[in-house]
Design a protein around this motif. Sequence first.
Motif: not given
Length: 161
Positions: A19-40
């Motif tokens: 649900g975060v707003l993001k530039p169309i051209s990039i994939e959502c890579n905010f901490s919202n969405c992706k499992l950047i850090d597995k400890k979360h």
Amino acid sequence: MTKVLAEIYKNISRCKICGVLKPISIECNFSNCKLIDKKHNKICVVENISDQWSIENSSIYEGYFHILGGTLSSVGQKREDLLINSLVERVNKDNIEEVILATSATVEGQTTAYYIQDSLKKSKVKITKLAQGLPVGGEIESLDDGTLFSAFKNRSKINSE
Ligand SMILES: [Zn+2]
């Protein structure tokens, strides 16, 4: 000016997962969405981006966010617009252990929290809600850090899982 704004909106989209707003051209890579850090292993559910900013600024929470973009009773807000199906999917797919419902202490916010709790009843996940002590009618974004901190710290489990 109008043209510039139109240009900006044309290039912004809402992530259909978190649900975060993001530039169309990039994939959502905010901490919202992706499992950047597995400890979360937590997702905090908020009504809008300014609620997320308040929580981030207070540094009391580490984990993912899910932005509903409104509440169930907001005029014209459809259930599918709140990305609740996506939230359920995220919980199951990413082995999330806790969903924190940080919706406002308004009738709409609480109705939405109840609906989310109900949608997650088949998932083996702990669901917590921010502590009482939130002023009635209080919106997360308008809370001071101290109130937000204690509401988080004293959050309570609301399901039996
Ligand atoms: Zn996303």
